[in-house]
Design a protein around this motif. Structure first.
Motif, PDB file in Angstrom:
ATOM      1  N   GLN A  26       0.842  -1.201   0.000  1.00 17.03           N
ATOM      2  CA  GLN A  26       0.000   0.000   0.000  1.00 17.03           C
ATOM      3  C   GLN A  26       0.883   1.260   0.000  1.00 17.03           C
ATOM      4  OE1 GLN A  26      -3.538   0.301  -0.033  1.00 17.03           O
ATOM      5  NE2 GLN A  26      -2.889   2.400  -0.483  1.00 17.03           N
ATOM      6  N   ALA A  27       1.903   1.256   0.855  1.00 17.32           N
ATOM      7  CA  ALA A  27       2.800   2.417   0.935  1.00 17.32           C
ATOM      8  C   ALA A  27       3.493   2.644  -0.413  1.00 17.32           C
ATOM      9  CB  ALA A  27       3.825   2.204   2.045  1.00 17.32           C
ATOM     10  N   ASP A  30       1.258   4.171  -2.799  1.00 23.06           N
ATOM     11  CA  ASP A  30       1.020   5.578  -2.475  1.00 23.06           C
ATOM     12  C   ASP A  30       2.218   6.461  -2.828  1.00 23.06           C
ATOM     13  OD1 ASP A  30      -1.477   4.981  -1.585  1.00 23.06           O
ATOM     14  OD2 ASP A  30      -1.019   5.083   0.553  1.00 23.06           O
ATOM     15  N   PHE A  32       5.604   5.848  -1.960  1.00 21.79           N
ATOM     16  CA  PHE A  32       6.783   5.792  -1.087  1.00 21.79           C
ATOM     17  C   PHE A  32       7.670   4.655  -1.580  1.00 21.79           C
ATOM     18  CE2 PHE A  32       3.306   7.622   1.353  1.00 21.79           C
ATOM     19  CZ  PHE A  32       3.860   8.852   1.639  1.00 21.79           C
ATOM     20  N   ASP A  37      11.649   5.642   3.152  1.00 20.15           N
ATOM     21  CA  ASP A  37      10.272   6.154   3.139  1.00 20.15           C
ATOM     22  C   ASP A  37       9.294   5.095   3.635  1.00 20.15           C
ATOM     23  OD1 ASP A  37      11.164   8.538   2.134  1.00 20.15           O
ATOM     24  OD2 ASP A  37       9.918   8.523   0.328  1.00 20.15           O
ATOM     25  N   ARG A  40       9.533   4.723   7.349  1.00 21.11           N
ATOM     26  CA  ARG A  40       8.936   5.802   8.141  1.00 21.11           C
ATOM     27  C   ARG A  40       7.417   5.810   8.051  1.00 21.11           C
ATOM     28  NH1 ARG A  40      13.448  10.259   6.489  1.00 21.11           N
ATOM     29  NH2 ARG A  40      14.854   9.864   8.245  1.00 21.11           N
ATOM     30  N   VAL A  41       6.914   5.359   6.920  1.00 15.06           N
ATOM     31  CA  VAL A  41       5.473   5.399   6.726  1.00 15.06           C
ATOM     32  C   VAL A  41       4.789   4.204   7.398  1.00 15.06           C
ATOM     33  CG1 VAL A  41       3.791   4.987   4.899  1.00 15.06           C
ATOM     34  CG2 VAL A  41       5.356   6.893   4.701  1.00 15.06           C
TER      35      VAL A  41
ATOM     36  N   PHE B  38      10.307  11.179   2.576  1.00 12.26           N
ATOM     37  CA  PHE B  38       9.270  11.385   3.581  1.00 12.26           C
ATOM     38  C   PHE B  38       9.917  11.635   4.949  1.00 12.26           C
ATOM     39  CE2 PHE B  38       6.377   9.645   6.837  1.00 12.26           C
ATOM     40  CZ  PHE B  38       5.221  10.368   6.570  1.00 12.26           C
ATOM     41  N   PHE B 150       5.171  10.861  12.413  1.00  9.61           N
ATOM     42  CA  PHE B 150       5.090  10.170  11.126  1.00  9.61           C
ATOM     43  C   PHE B 150       3.627   9.930  10.730  1.00  9.61           C
ATOM     44  CE2 PHE B 150       9.227   8.549  12.759  1.00  9.61           C
ATOM     45  CZ  PHE B 150      10.042   9.078  11.775  1.00  9.61           C
ATOM     46  N   ARG B 154       1.624  11.382   7.554  1.00 14.40           N
ATOM     47  CA  ARG B 154       0.959  10.475   6.609  1.00 14.40           C
ATOM     48  C   ARG B 154      -0.524  10.803   6.533  1.00 14.40           C
ATOM     49  NH1 ARG B 154       0.630   4.807   4.654  1.00 14.40           N
ATOM     50  NH2 ARG B 154       0.082   5.351   2.532  1.00 14.40           N
TER      51      ARG B 154
END
Ligand SMILES: Cc1cc2nc3c(=O)[nH]c(=O)nc-3n(C[C@H](O)[C@H](O)[C@H](O)COP(=O)(O)OP(=O)(O)OC[C@H]3O[C@@H](n4cnc5c(N)ncnc54)[C@H](O)[C@@H]3O)c2cc1C
Lengths: 101, 391
Positions: A26-27, A30, A32, A37, A40-41, B38, B150, B154
């Motif tokens: 999913q990340a 999106d 990333f 990244d 972190r997400v 990010f 974070f 997001r």
């Protein structure tokens, strides 16, 4: 068949933080698309092992999903501490020689 | 490629994303441009506190109240779990001099409406059984809260995205011009061009570099903070903790506070908060070392040594990571928020120093309100970037 696939998606890629394949994909979808990244997400790789086990897997998933070469995605650097270390280690003389490698 | 939008936000840290979210919520087509990945800036290397106790009565404290309320509504408005918690906080007092200064400060904050008190050693140990014996008292406020930066970022990005906001990363802004129509034309590293009538400079520590591109004076300086992260451990006390020492030096420049070498040279003071991931974040330093955001062995060692003097019990706990972030600091401790005189359509929202997580929602909301030309809120005059225009 779809059931099996769904189960695959619930597999933990990062066991320390219990992050599933589904969350990682999913990340990536999106936008990333670096290991940092994604980490972190999703928190993948933020746990006790600091990504030593899952970083490479995450890089591979990103490479597969984005079609980019793996070498471009693999994380290059680790920062001190490279493994968990007891707080009391600061009392050691050698502590100052630890390297950010 | 040339892209057009209503607003270009430069910087996609927690402040830029909050601005982008609130602007896009109001119907603006927003692009957020960031040179890094990010959370590569301060917003990805910081503590997680919505902290009231450190603030003097005034605009920063007032805005923190408003920001907390916004966070509470964001908990339902955004689709992400923001890791919000309300553990309260205690400021640890080590001697009589600190006690007197903190009693006076707490009285000021109370008269301003903050729910805070000084508690005695017994009450303190009830909340924090593992504290070192040399601590004589503490403050306590149940208002101090926290969020996971974070997840907030997001959340802003995901929800903003549903309103049409777009974030472009790894493509820093290298130049800003004005074209015939009066629009701004922003050029990025790869040669792409972004055009819009409004530019919001939310580049945190780097906001001065963006200001230079349009001739604006922005005296923001990077103040490095190093922190360490522990492994997951059970909760060691009811609240988050800070040492009074640093606060006291800020509150009373007339008194001589007894500082050790690390406290003096690195601006070290203790902050320990339990993160939403059940680890502890422990810091931090305040160093002026330019734009260097590396951690140092000396910094890590100093933080740990200091922590063990407050919580000796943590000796056996592992730390798993160290990180450093650059707080965007201003000469008067207040952010810059508003439009620059003589540079119509160019706004800055930066300079939150150690409070950017706490103040992100209110900053974004106020910025959107300024860009949309809502009635002017004169309380905000003291945040105007124009206070630094003629040095
Ligand atoms: C150790 C430490 C502890 C902290 N603890 C707390 C706390 O408990 N509570 C709290 O409220 N605050 C805390 N802070 C402060 C908080 O981290 C900052 O105030 C906040 O993150 C600032 O957000 P920002 O978006 O303005 O900056 P940043 O997150 O730094 O974002 C700025 C962005 O601008 C980008 N950028 C730079 N140059 C360019 C360019 N040319 N083009 C495009 N983009 C560019 C950067 O890549 C970066 O992503 C702490 C900070 C530190 C260092």
């Amino acid at each position: 068949m779809t059931d099996d696939k769904d189960k695959d998606k619930d597999m933990f890629i990062c066991r320390c933080e219990e992050v599933t394949l589904r969350e990682i994909e999913q990340a990536i979808d999106d936008g990333f698309v670096t290991v940092k990244d994604v980490k972190r997400v999703t928190r993948a790789g933020m746990g006790l092992c600091q990504g030593r086990t899952c970083s490479k897997t995450i890089a591979r998933i990103i490479a597969q999903r984005t079609g980019k070469p793996l070498e471009e995605i693999l994380p290059k650097s680790f920062r001190y501490p490279v493994r968990p270390e007891k707080m009391m280690a600061v009392e050691n003389e050698e502590f100052d020689d630890a390297k950010n490698s | 490629m040339t892209y057009a939008a209503d607003v270009l936000v430069i910087g996609g840290g927690i402040i830029g994303l909050s601005c982008g979210f609130y602007l896009s919520k109001r119907g603006k087509r927003v692009f957020v441009l960031d040179s890094g990945g990010f959370a590569d800036g301060a917003s990805g290397a910081c503590d997680d506190m919505i902290l009231f106790q450190s603030k003097k009565p005034g605009i920063n404290l007032a805005l923190t109240f408003e920001s907390l309320e916004l966070y509470k509504s964001l908990l339902t408005e955004l689709d992400d779990d923001l890791g919000f918690a309300n553990m309260g906080g205690m400021v640890l007092i080590e001697n009589q001099q600190e006690l007197e200064i903190m009693e006076e400060f707490v009285a000021q904050q109370r008269s301003y409406g903050l729910d805070v008190e000084v508690i005695d050693k017994r009450a303190m140990l009830k909340k924090q059984p593992f504290l070192s014996d040399h601590i004589i008292a503490s403050t306590y406020s149940k208002m101090d809260s926290q969020v996971d930066p974070f997840s907030v970022m997001r959340g802003f990005e995901r929800k903003g995205g549903s309103y049409g906001m777009k974030v472009f990363r790894r493509n820093g802004v290298v130049g800003i011009d004005r074209i015939g129509t009066g629009d701004y034309q922003v050029v990025t590293e790869d040669g792409s061009i972004y055009q819009a009538p409004i530019v919001v400079n939310a580049a945190g520590t780097w906001a001065g570099q963006i200001g230079e591109m349009v001739g604006a004076t922005i005296p923001i300086k990077p103040k490095r903070g190093q922190i360490i992260v522990t492994e997951r451990i059970p909760q060691i006390g009811d609240t988050n903790l800070w040492s009074a020492k640093y606060l006291v030096t800020k509150l009373r420049s007339d008194v001589v506070v007894d500082l050790n070498e690390d406290e003096r040279s690195m601006g070290l003071s203790m902050a320990i908060t339990r993160s939403s991931g059940d680890t502890y974040l422990i810091g931090s330093t305040r160093e002026f070392v330019g734009f260097d955001k590396n951690t140092t062995i000396a910094g890590i060692r100093a933080i740990i040594k200091q922590t063990l003097t407050y919580l000796p019990k943590l000796r056996d706990v592992n730390f798993i990571r160290a990180m450093a972030g650059l707080r965007p600091s201003t000469p008067d401790g207040r952010m810059l928020l508003g439009e620059h005189a003589g540079i119509e359509g160019f706004f800055t929202a930066a300079g939150h120093e150690g409070d950017g997580i706490a103040l992100a929602p209110i900053t974004g909301k106020l910025l959107a309100s300024m860009v949309c030309r809502d009635p002017v809120d004169h309380r905000l005059d003291e945040l105007s970037p124009n206070r630094f225009a003629n040095p």
